[in-house]
Design a protein around this motif. Structure first.
Motif, PDB file in Angstrom:
ATOM      1  N   GLY A 490       0.751  -1.253   0.000  1.00  0.00           N
ATOM      2  CA  GLY A 490       0.000   0.000   0.000  1.00  0.00           C
ATOM      3  C   GLY A 490       0.773   1.290   0.000  1.00  0.00           C
ATOM      4  N   TYR A 491       2.106   1.265  -0.065  1.00  0.00           N
ATOM      5  CA  TYR A 491       2.863   2.519  -0.034  1.00  0.00           C
ATOM      6  C   TYR A 491       2.769   3.241  -1.372  1.00  0.00           C
ATOM      7  N   THR A 492       2.423   4.525  -1.299  1.00  0.00           N
ATOM      8  CA  THR A 492       2.431   5.404  -2.468  1.00  0.00           C
ATOM      9  C   THR A 492       3.170   6.672  -2.084  1.00  0.00           C
TER      10      THR A 492
END
Length: 582
Positions: A490-492
């Motif tokens: 989920g890292y953006t």
């Protein structure tokens, strides 16, 4: 004494001396005055020895008017008489009088001794006076006396003249722990913590055993540098002084400020005695480490069983409320300070309330509160509100707040940078250009972010885009692998936290170079999985690095602690102790 007076009997000087010492020990002021009256009865003129003992009694009771009358009427005075008066005025912070008596004694041909100078050095009202006294000390040949040297180092340190203090220390071989303690304490108190620890190591190599004063200063230095492992080693030296309240409070402070609350709580429970500093340290430590509810519970325990809360206690309580979003509780505690504890609110309390309202998005209430404050708002309070303006994207209020700060501190680079970022987030590019032009015209540059980590007793520091570390290629290689792993959960990258004049890939590359990310990766490749990764940072952690750290703990199954100038973030299992409310 009554019987002696009734029969007109006189005792010998030793007996009178013992009686007066008993009066001092028991704070028996009236009985002491009765002895004074008795020794002078029937026109008797007591010897100088008794007069000096009486003089000392009045000084110990802070009865300086009585002491001065006795001193003025003494037919004979020696260095003890003069030194007692000098010391008395210093103890009562009447420094002008103390210096006047030093001049008068020299005019009467009485040479000051080491006790005179040790006392009167505290009366220095500036560096010029201090230098004059230093010259007098050298002329009297007392510059080698350990107590005088120690006092000189202390006063030079107090005035920020560490170079001169260190020269006094180095002028001759130091053969006494008192002088070592003064120089170590001077460096620690002035924030020169590396030098304080180096001197401590030199002292140990020279064969001097540390005492309570040494260890308190060394713990202060460990706290300033956030050196948890070194602090733990110092704690091992403290065991034989475990009943010393000052040292125990220093241990508590060190563990709290190094983000190790488990150690702090263990030390707190072991303390045989706790004062308001002990309780306040724990309350503030819990609040700064994201455990605000526990901090407020600790405050209730303190009220039930501990000492009365003081100014610092209430700062910790209000900090806990502001960082947990407890607006109603914070207001209640703020309004009860004067009524329940007699504490007048100060700048720190006002700042906490502004922070409390600002974090909760109540910006109008915050500005109204500032305008109604009894004290003039300082730049710290305005900066607190400016930070809230960024969080809640209120560019118009930010413009007003920044103007207030820059009127007080025209060269505050943090305000320019924050205002520029607020304008950029609102797409106000002309305003961004105007802020940067102002900065350039005033020669103001943005302070680079710096993060550091302690590994095997060595400190590794990084700045944005650092290429100097010997393992930098390995760090960047592992960084790329880590970003791939956390992207899958989920890292953006958050582009709000890079310069807005960069493009696409440049922005992502800039984010990878943030100093705390580099420190995190070094910790991951250097420390075993069961060991926490502890990082310190000179600026507040940005939102992107915060998200990065949370997801890194989730994918790598690690525990990361990051301390920024305001608080501590404890990351574990993809969650931060701040609850994303910072």
């Amino acid at each position: 004494m009554h019987s002696m007076q009734k029969h007109g009997l006189k005792a010998d000087p030793v007996t009178y001396s013992q009686l007066i010492k008993c009066c001092i020990a028991r704070r028996a002021i009236e009985q002491g005055k009765l002895i004074h009256k008795h020794v002078y009865s029937n026109g008797h003129d007591p010897k100088m020895f008794i007069n000096n003992v009486l003089l000392n009694m009045y000084v110990k009771f802070n009865l300086l008017d009585e002491a001065r009358i006795l001193f003025d009427n003494m037919s004979e005075r020696n260095v003890v008489s003069w030194t007692t008066m000098v010391s008395g005025y210093c103890n009562c912070k009447l420094y002008g009088e103390a210096l006047k008596y030093l001049v008068l004694m020299q005019r009467e041909g009485v040479l000051p001794n080491m006790y005179t100078f040790s006392s009167v050095l505290r009366a220095c009202d500036g560096l010029e006076t201090l230098r004059q006294l230093h010259c007098s000390i050298i002329k009297c040949g007392l510059d080698s006396d350990i107590f005088v040297r120690s006092a000189l180092i202390d006063i030079y340190s107090k005035w920020g003249e560490l170079g001169n203090g260190f020269r006094v220390f180095c002028e001759m071989v130091t053969g006494d722990l008192v002088v070592w303690n003064s120089i170590i304490g001077g460096f620690a108190q002035n924030g020169n913590c590396d030098e304080a620890l180096d001197l401590f190591k030199r002292m140990k190599r020279a064969g001097f055993p540390a005492n309570q004063a040494t260890l308190t200063s060394v713990l202060r230095a460990c706290t300033g540098l956030v050196l948890l492992e070194f602090g733990r080693q110092v704690h091992a030296h403290v065991i034989k002084f475990e009943r010393d309240l000052i040292i125990n409070n220093a241990i508590l402070d060190m563990y709290c400020k190094c983000g190790s609350l488990e150690d702090a709580e263990f030390a707190f429970k072991r303390m045989s005695e706790r004062d308001v500093i002990s309780w306040s340290t724990m309350i503030t430590g819990l609040a700064q480490n994201g455990r605000s509810i526990e901090a407020l519970d600790m405050f209730e325990s303190m009220k039930a069983s501990g000492p009365t809360p003081n100014y610092i206690t209430m700062v910790g309580v209000l900090f806990a409320c502001s960082h947990a979003g407890l607006v109603d509780d914070g207001w209640c505690h703020f309004q009860s300070m004067k009524r329940l504890y007699g504490i007048d609110p100060g700048r720190e309390h006002y700042g906490c309330i502004v922070d409390l309202l600002g974090r909760a998005g109540k910006l109008d209430e915050a500005i109204q509160f500032i305008q109604e404050m009894e004290d003039e708002p300082d730049p710290v309070i305005w900066r607190t509100l400016l930070g809230a303006c960024r969080v809640h994207k209120n560019a118009d209020l930010a413009t007003y707040v920044a103007k207030q700060i820059l009127e007080i501190e025209p060269h505050d680079e943090g305000t320019y940078v924050l205002l520029s970022n607020i304008y950029a987030n609102s797409q106000r590019w002309e305003d961004v250009a105007g802020v940067r032009k102002n900065m350039s015209g005033r020669g103001i540059k943005k302070e680079p972010g710096c993060s550091w980590i302690e590994l095997n007793k060595q400190v590794h520091a990084f700045v944005l885009g650092d290429e100097s570390h010997p393992q930098i290629k390995t760090i960047y290689r592992e960084m790329n692998h880590l970003i791939k792993r956390i992207t899958e959960v989920g890292y953006t990258p958050d582009m709000n936290f890079v310069l807005h004049d960069l493009e696409g890939e440049q922005k992502e590359d800039s984010l990878r170079c943030h100093s705390e990310k580099l420190a995190i990766v070094l910790g991951l490749i250097s420390l075993p999985k069961e060991k926490p990764i502890r990082i310190m940072k000179n600026l507040r952690i940005c939102g992107d690095c915060h998200a990065f750290a949370k997801l890194a703990t989730k994918t790598e199954i690690r525990y990361i602690v990051i301390r920024d100038p305001v608080r501590y973030h404890h990351f574990k299992d993809g969650i931060c102790s701040c609850g994303d409310y910072w």
